[in-house]
Design an enzyme around this catalytic site. Sequence first.
Site, PDB file in Angstrom:
ATOM      1  N   PHE A 169       6.258   3.717 -24.410  1.00 34.28           N
ATOM      2  CA  PHE A 169       5.230   2.964 -25.142  1.00 34.28           C
ATOM      3  C   PHE A 169       5.435   1.462 -24.959  1.00 34.28           C
ATOM      4  O   PHE A 169       5.405   0.684 -25.894  1.00 34.28           O
ATOM      5  CB  PHE A 169       5.246   3.383 -26.621  1.00 34.28           C
ATOM      6  CG  PHE A 169       3.895   3.222 -27.285  1.00 34.28           C
ATOM      7  CD1 PHE A 169       2.747   3.744 -26.722  1.00 34.28           C
ATOM      8  CD2 PHE A 169       3.782   2.535 -28.490  1.00 34.28           C
ATOM      9  CE1 PHE A 169       1.509   3.595 -27.326  1.00 34.28           C
ATOM     10  CE2 PHE A 169       2.551   2.375 -29.117  1.00 34.28           C
ATOM     11  CZ  PHE A 169       1.402   2.907 -28.527  1.00 34.28           C
ATOM     12  N   LYS A 220       6.537   1.777  -3.579  1.00 34.87           N
ATOM     13  CA  LYS A 220       5.119   2.107  -3.340  1.00 34.87           C
ATOM     14  C   LYS A 220       4.893   2.470  -1.869  1.00 34.87           C
ATOM     15  O   LYS A 220       4.058   3.331  -1.558  1.00 34.87           O
ATOM     16  CB  LYS A 220       4.240   0.932  -3.762  1.00 34.87           C
ATOM     17  CG  LYS A 220       4.293   0.712  -5.279  1.00 34.87           C
ATOM     18  CD  LYS A 220       3.784  -0.651  -5.677  1.00 34.87           C
ATOM     19  CE  LYS A 220       3.806  -0.852  -7.176  1.00 34.87           C
ATOM     20  NZ  LYS A 220       3.624  -2.248  -7.593  1.00 34.87           N
TER      21      LYS A 220
END
Length: 338
Positions: free
Chosen positions: A8, A225
Amino acid sequence: MRICLMGFGAVGQGVAKVVSQKKDYLLKNYGMDLKIVAVTDSSGAAISQEGLDPELLLKVKLESGKVSDYPEMGVKAIDGLDVLDKVEYDCLVEVTPTNIEHGEPAKSLTIKAIKNKKDVVTSNKGHLALFFSELMDLSQENGVEFKFEASVGGAMPILNFAQETLPGNEIKSILGILNGTTNFILSRMTAEGSSYEHTLQESQQLGIAETDPTQDVEGIDAACKTVILANAILGIDCTLKDVQVTGISRITSEAIDLAKKDGYLIKLMAEVSPDSLNVSPRLVREDSPYAVDGTLNMATLKTDLADDVTVVGKGAGSIETASAILSDLVNIWKSKKI
Ligand code: HSE
């Protein structure tokens, strides 16, 4: 669709905002009732089978910093793996901080959810860059969806775009800018002559840098990535150790000025091809598709039929990344109608 939201921080809070903002839209357009049934952070969790109020989650997090302070449904010091046993859910949304040493806690959470036949959506790069083929094989063996559009380029569409919009094309290579923080730093240094240190601090305040920003500036985030694109789009079985990486920490204002005088910019470029997995600063022409500023990411996909196709979009940011997560959730919903 009931989601367990693990993590969160900036991205997790973005997901809560988007769930709140798009609730009616999703119901009306897809018949999709998207509910958050559990949320975790380092303090513990908030759990409710009926669904947590996303606005209240955000308020509690803002005021106390702990989701476990959620009224009545907060649980202190509970491990994420145990949370997955305490609630019924359809999809794990895994947005914990990236770890490039062992990929935890993302790896264990993902494996547990997949083995329990749950779909998984993630923005995390560590476990994908280290264990891509193991995790994909496991998801296929268990017949679940494992989607990670948000892990590369934030809101820039690339994985689903390549797989769903360009099927039939062979994608031969990808060249692009895959890190928002370094593009922001280099753009600021170029436009305003700002110092490297000052601009790095700014990108941390914007919430676009990694928890450990050396992963951005040393090119490791872009290398993760690169691995994800290589595996998912080009079918190259590789991990982080296969990428040659040079970051931007040694790029000086003088080098940037010198390049600018000749009509060039310095960008941290990622190259994904069967011959080269490489992240390094390169000179690009000011009038080329690579000349995108700020937190933008871009990628040019070289294909056999469509020739070059270039995508551009916000590569980082809370809502932008949540947008990519939502697109994966909607696609899972449309394919399964849970
Ligand atoms: N730190 C990353 C970036 C976040 O700057 O691109 C998105 O992956």
